[in-house]
Design a protein around this motif. Structure first.
Motif: not given
Length: 269
Positions: A85-109
């Motif tokens: 499976i094509s995969s990668e990892w990303t992490q933030y020292i940040c509030g998870p709701t805000r950080a997920l909003g950033i990650a959502a830029r390049s996501a379908d789901l």
């Protein structure tokens, strides 16, 4: 349409294995790139016997503990997800709701478990759905699998419901049974016409659906009960058809679905 990039949120205070396994299966099913994600932040104030104060040393210790936990989550993610499976990892020292909003830029789901009260360590599902601009799959309990063989689409003739319908097409296309249901107290003529239009829309995408009218006021508990009666393991719903403030103050289907942890929910706004 398909999901080509799936982001799975690993909560720092939960066992990550079940949701990673579930997301891995989804990535295999949709031939998608899987992004493992985790985030947490250090509260800006530290509680002491003298009240709330800034304390640099204590905050640094807390940050180090977060970094250690994020490293553990990364190891678990990378050990569970196979190399096929094509995969990668990303992490933030940040509030998870805000950080997920950033990650959502390049996501379908976005795939996540239920949220929590601590905004520094857990996702606020309502805020995520409103702000991400992507469908959010909230998994049930510690589910390791999501077959989505029977899917219930909660229909209301609104922008949010139309968005959710389109966002869920990859799931609907692979389901054995799709049921589009609405809750109605008044005359059902216009409602049935609306449901018929939805069925035609899905048919044009190669999806056969049956329609149902659930008698009674719009109520999340009634909707979940109906989902269980047809053995659905996924509910698709638009979120916050009214203002979020009124929904949280007076209840609403969205709030009921967010609070319901016994079934998988795909929410879109």
């Amino acid at each position: 349409m398909s999901y080509k990039t799936i982001v799975v949120n690993l909560a720092v205070d939960a066992n990550p294995a079940p949701i990673v396994k579930l997301a891995t299966e989804l990535a295999q099913r949709f031939d998608a790139h899987l992004v493992g994600f985790a985030a947490a932040d250090v509260p800006p104030l530290v509680s002491t016997g003298e009240g709330l104060v800034y304390e640099g040393e204590v905050m640094q210790i807390a940050r180090t503990e977060i970094e250690k936990r994020l490293a553990e989550l990364r190891d678990i993610f990378e050990n569970i997800v196979p190399n096929s499976i094509s995969s990668e990892w990303t992490q933030y020292i940040c509030g998870p709701t805000r950080a997920l909003g950033i990650a959502a830029r390049s996501a379908d789901l976005i795939v996540t478990a239920d949220g929590g009260e601590d905004v520094f360590r857990a996702v606020d599902i309502g805020s995520l759905v409103l702000g991400a601009g992507r469908p959010v799959l909230v998994t049930s309990g510690n589910a390791e699998h999501l077959l989505a063989k029977t899917v219930l689409v909660a229909w209301k003739d609104s922008r949010e419901a139309r968005r959710a319908l389109s966002d869920s097409l990859p799931f609907l296309a692979k389901a054995n049974e799709v049921v589009v249901a609405t809750m109605e107290t008044g005359p059902t003529g216009d409602v049935r016409n609306s449901l018929a239009d939805v069925a035609v829309f899905l048919e044009q995408h190669g999806i056969t659906a049956r329609t149902e009218v659930i008698a009674g006021d719009a109520d999340g508990d009634r909707l979940v009960a109906f989902a269980r009666s047809i053995h659905a393991d996924l509910i698709v719903s638009g979120a916050y058809g009214h203002s979020r403030l009124s929904e949280w103050a007076f209840g609403g289907v969205t709030r009921s679905l967010i609070d319901e942890s016994g079934i998988n929910r795909l929410l879109s706004n």
